[in-house]
Design an enzyme around this catalytic site. Structure first.
Site, PDB file in Angstrom:
ATOM      1  N   GLU A   1       2.645  -5.648  12.594  1.00  0.00           N
ATOM      2  CA  GLU A   1       1.142  -5.839  12.927  1.00  0.00           C
ATOM      3  C   GLU A   1       0.681  -6.949  11.677  1.00  0.00           C
ATOM      4  O   GLU A   1       0.852  -6.485  10.608  1.00  0.00           O
ATOM      5  CB  GLU A   1       0.511  -4.503  12.427  1.00  0.00           C
ATOM      6  CG  GLU A   1       0.901  -3.113  13.383  1.00  0.00           C
ATOM      7  CD  GLU A   1      -0.021  -3.252  14.536  1.00  0.00           C
ATOM      8  OE1 GLU A   1      -1.157  -3.800  14.710  1.00  0.00           O
ATOM      9  OE2 GLU A   1       0.484  -2.694  15.381  1.00  0.00           O
TER      10      GLU A   1
ATOM     11  N   CYS B   1      -7.690  -6.256   7.668  1.00  0.00           N
ATOM     12  CA  CYS B   1      -6.839  -7.193   8.685  1.00  0.00           C
ATOM     13  C   CYS B   1      -7.811  -7.631  10.020  1.00  0.00           C
ATOM     14  O   CYS B   1      -7.865  -8.743  10.277  1.00  0.00           O
ATOM     15  CB  CYS B   1      -5.771  -6.663   9.145  1.00  0.00           C
ATOM     16  SG  CYS B   1      -5.778  -4.911   9.849  1.00  0.00           S
TER      17      CYS B   1
HETATM   18  P1  NAD Z   1       2.507  -9.396   2.550  1.00  0.00           P
HETATM   19  O1  NAD Z   1       3.147  -9.774   3.962  1.00  0.00           O
HETATM   20  O2  NAD Z   1       2.498 -10.477   1.659  1.00  0.00           O
HETATM   21  O3  NAD Z   1       3.311  -8.502   2.090  1.00  0.00           O
HETATM   22  C1  NAD Z   1       3.874  -7.269   2.566  1.00  0.00           C
HETATM   23  C2  NAD Z   1       4.975  -6.471   2.181  1.00  0.00           C
HETATM   24  O4  NAD Z   1       6.131  -7.304   2.351  1.00  0.00           O
HETATM   25  C3  NAD Z   1       4.887  -6.491   0.416  1.00  0.00           C
HETATM   26  O5  NAD Z   1       4.628  -5.336   0.070  1.00  0.00           O
HETATM   27  C4  NAD Z   1       6.341  -6.843  -0.127  1.00  0.00           C
HETATM   28  O6  NAD Z   1       6.972  -5.712  -0.496  1.00  0.00           O
HETATM   29  C5  NAD Z   1       7.198  -7.418   1.112  1.00  0.00           C
HETATM   30  N1  NAD Z   1       7.406  -8.867   1.100  1.00  0.00           N
HETATM   31  C6  NAD Z   1       6.564  -9.661   0.307  1.00  0.00           C
HETATM   32  N2  NAD Z   1       7.181 -11.075   0.398  1.00  0.00           N
HETATM   33  C7  NAD Z   1       8.614 -10.738   0.950  1.00  0.00           C
HETATM   34  C8  NAD Z   1       9.620 -11.481   1.066  1.00  0.00           C
HETATM   35  N3  NAD Z   1       9.655 -12.812   0.847  1.00  0.00           N
HETATM   36  N4  NAD Z   1      10.911 -10.800   1.683  1.00  0.00           N
HETATM   37  C9  NAD Z   1      10.814  -9.344   1.792  1.00  0.00           C
HETATM   38  N5  NAD Z   1       9.737  -8.797   1.678  1.00  0.00           N
HETATM   39  C10 NAD Z   1       8.647  -9.373   1.133  1.00  0.00           C
HETATM   40  O7  NAD Z   1       1.183  -8.812   3.078  1.00  0.00           O
HETATM   41  P2  NAD Z   1       0.139  -8.312   2.236  1.00  0.00           P
HETATM   42  O8  NAD Z   1      -0.492  -9.260   1.135  1.00  0.00           O
HETATM   43  O9  NAD Z   1       0.554  -6.833   1.633  1.00  0.00           O
HETATM   44  O10 NAD Z   1      -1.273  -8.047   3.261  1.00  0.00           O
HETATM   45  C11 NAD Z   1      -2.033  -8.912   3.657  1.00  0.00           C
HETATM   46  C12 NAD Z   1      -1.726  -9.433   5.086  1.00  0.00           C
HETATM   47  O11 NAD Z   1      -1.529  -8.385   5.939  1.00  0.00           O
HETATM   48  C13 NAD Z   1      -2.770 -10.027   5.737  1.00  0.00           C
HETATM   49  O12 NAD Z   1      -2.425 -11.292   6.421  1.00  0.00           O
HETATM   50  C14 NAD Z   1      -3.516  -9.122   6.574  1.00  0.00           C
HETATM   51  O13 NAD Z   1      -4.241  -9.848   7.608  1.00  0.00           O
HETATM   52  C15 NAD Z   1      -2.317  -8.566   6.973  1.00  0.00           C
HETATM   53  N6  NAD Z   1      -2.581  -7.052   7.616  1.00  0.00           N
HETATM   54  C16 NAD Z   1      -2.520  -6.814   8.818  1.00  0.00           C
HETATM   55  C17 NAD Z   1      -2.798  -5.465   9.195  1.00  0.00           C
HETATM   56  C18 NAD Z   1      -2.713  -5.077  10.726  1.00  0.00           C
HETATM   57  O14 NAD Z   1      -2.931  -3.948  11.023  1.00  0.00           O
HETATM   58  N7  NAD Z   1      -2.297  -6.003  11.602  1.00  0.00           N
HETATM   59  C19 NAD Z   1      -3.360  -4.444   8.241  1.00  0.00           C
HETATM   60  C20 NAD Z   1      -3.258  -5.035   7.019  1.00  0.00           C
HETATM   61  C21 NAD Z   1      -2.910  -6.218   6.693  1.00  0.00           C
END
Ligand code: NAD
Length: 529
Positions: A245, A279
């Site tokens: 997602e 999102c």
């Molecule tokens: P992110 O992808 O930066 O982080 C998500 C999680 O991944 C973090 O909590 C972290 O623990 C882990 N992570 C981060 N970098 C990593 C790495 N290099 N290796 C392994 N794990 C890692 O996302 P975010 O900042 O938490 O959320 C924002 C993004 O999520 C936006 O793009 C938004 O559109 C999207 N989003 C989508 C939905 C949906 O339902 N489609 C909902 C909410 C947010």
């Protein structure tokens, strides 16, 4: 604590949760908490419990779902306070956009999941007329759910509903960027759910990297497209199926046919909810110059109506999650482009609702997902140019069409691709429980909510059951060597896909059905079934 209305009927900042932090003593929050157990130990505990088969009975699953419901009902105050701490979320947004949405999904699932779990009998063809043809819904096993910080309850526990209903053991990894809410889930959920089949795993990038080395039976990730790729690669090593997602830039097209006052309210509510950290928030607006002028006129009024004369002081605007996110956002505010807003408070990490004009496709704000309360307007000459613009970019998670013209709506629906589409409204396509929610292309793969969530977390197992009757045996013998033209013709007749039965063949069909009935009767008398 509920906000109290003043004599003027307005709710003021001092009367909201904002000034009360006494709750911190209710539950100790360790902002940098990481799980003490190793990733492999946690997975092992769940795998052992799953292997006993205890998550499979529907009664057990119902108990888990009701446990989750009790957690949301009994701990709502802790949750609201944690959400306030993480994001300065208003109590009403906590209820409306987090707790109640998961509760509704739970209610719907508790009512219906026993039906969803029943083996389904798909339509049969002539060749399978005597067979049992079923689709069984099996739990995958141990599933990893990674939640996001912007709606930390909804996006962590929403997928958990489907996973538990489908009979899986679940490891939930909430985002480290909303630590208070993650801690509430880690500390309180074990009191309501079976700890051998459900665990919350805390930590940041390092711990997530460790977790992703483990073999899971399913991974459900919510977050950015960039990390989505990392998760997908880690899953590929074990051939683990995934739902991703993700995010991206969700466009909104607006034309002159709408009631501008109503449309502006709907657009700005969706854009500034949770300070744009949603999102499916409209990322940018596409319209002609004259439409832009009408929109700006309304937007100035609506922003004051929603957030007061100085929106930075409004208790209804959430905080930008971290300093890093805040700094990224304020860089987008170039003053020559500001039509509305543009001010911010660095200490509180609040940005007032902002609209930018004269924005072109090459500007930095159009190169990445905004995820904040800034709305750029890109001018186009008509709907056709807007569609070309949208199609020149990655497929979005949401597409918004604000037009009363049916042919314009149809044009967008048929000529663009997006995870979800919403016409003359924003965000609420996500809360419509009978619609699947998910992206396409770089905005994600797979979907969930209600039955779609149950299906996502179930392996759809194809089952064919044959008997030993005379007819079955005769029809099976047609495929055996030595091959002959007569056998080939008969097989073709039996397996050929037909569109219903035509009237001119009805006498043959009647004879065939009578023959079948006789065969069944004969088999039951001779015990050949
Ligand atoms: P992110 O992808 O930066 O982080 C998500 C999680 O991944 C973090 O909590 C972290 O623990 C882990 N992570 C981060 N970098 C990593 C790495 N290099 N290796 C392994 N794990 C890692 O996302 P975010 O900042 O938490 O959320 C924002 C993004 O999520 C936006 O793009 C938004 O559109 C999207 N989003 C989508 C939905 C949906 O339902 N489609 C909902 C909410 C947010």
């Amino acid at each position: 604590m509920t906000p109290v209305e003043s004599e003027s009927g307005e709710v003021t900042a001092s009367e909201t949760l904002g000034n009360d932090h006494s709750w911190v003593s209710i539950i100790e929050i360790d902002e940098n908490a990481i799980s003490k157990k190793s990733a492999s130990d946690v997975v092992e505990t769940l795998r052992t419990a799953f292997a006993t088969g205890r998550t499979k009975p529907l009664k057990y699953r119902e108990g888990q779902l009701k446990g989750l419901r009790r957690f949301l009902e009994k701990c709502s105050e802790d949750i609201e306070k944690a959400l306030y701490k993480d994001l300065r979320k208003h109590k009403m947004e906590c209820t409306m956009c987090e707790i109640e949405l998961v509760l509704n999904d739970l209610r719907h699932t508790i009512y219906d999941f026993k039906n969803w779990a029943k083996p389904k009998k798909p339509e049969k063809r002539l060749v399978n007329i005597l067979d049992g043809v079923y689709i069984y819904k099996d739990p995958y096993g141990v599933v990893l759910i990674m939640g996001a910080w912007n709606y930390p309850i909804l996006l962590s526990l929403g997928p958990v509903v489907g996973a538990l209903a489908a009979g899986n053991a679940v490891i939930l990894k909430p985002s480290e960027l909303s630590p208070a809410t993650a801690n509430v889930m880690a500390k309180l959920l074990p009191k309501y759910l079976d700890p051998e089949c459900f665990q919350v795993y805390l930590g940041g990038i390092e711990e997530t990297t460790e977790l992703l080395k483990e073999r899971f039976d399913y991974i459900f990730f919510t977050g950015s497209t960039m990390v989505g790729k990392i998760v997908h690669q880690a899953a590929a090593k074990h051939l683990t199926p995934t739902t991703l997602e993700l995010g991206g830039k969700s466009p909104l097209y607006l034309d002159e046919t709408v009631n501008m006052s109503k449309a502006t309210r709907r657009i700005l509510w969706g854009k500034y909810l949770n300070s744009g950290q949603t999102c499916v928030a409209p990322d940018y607006l596409l319209c002609t110059k004259p439409v832009q002028e009408k929109f700006l006129q309304e937007a100035r009024k609506v922003i004051v109506e929603f957030y007061g004369q100085d929106p930075k002081k409004s208790p209804h605007l959430s905080r930008i999650v971290t300093e890093r996110h805040f700094r990224r956002l304020v860089k987008f505010i170039t003053f020559e482009n500001v039509a509305i807003g543009g001010s911010y408070d660095e200490t509180e990490r609040i940005i007032s609702p902002t609209v930018l004009i004269n924005v072109s496709a090459d500007d930095p704000i159009m190169k990445e997902e905004i995820f904040g309360p800034i709305l750029p307007i890109v001018n186009v000459k008509d709907a056709g140019e807007a569609i070309d613009f949208i199609n020149s970019k990655e497929k979005p998670l949401a597409l918004y069409i604000f037009s009363k013209k049916k042919d314009v709506q149809k044009m967008f629906l048929t000529k663009t691709s997006a995870g979800t589409v919403c016409v003359n409204e924003t965000i609420t396509q996500l809360t419509t429980e009978n619609l699947p929610f998910g992206g396409v292309g770089s905005s994600g793969m797979g979907n969930y909510h209600g039955k779609y969530g149950f299906d996502t977390f179930s392996h759809h197992k194809a089952v064919l059951v044959k008997d030993y009757s005379m007819f079955t045996d005769i029809s099976l013998s047609l495929r055996n060597p030595p091959y002959t033209p007569m056998k080939e013709n008969m097989i073709n007749f039996l397996v050929k896909r037909r569109r219903g039965i035509q009237f001119r063949y009805i006498q043959y069909v009647c004879v065939f059905i009578l023959g079948m009935g006789f065969m069944r009767l004969w088999n039951s008398m001779t015990g050949d079934d």
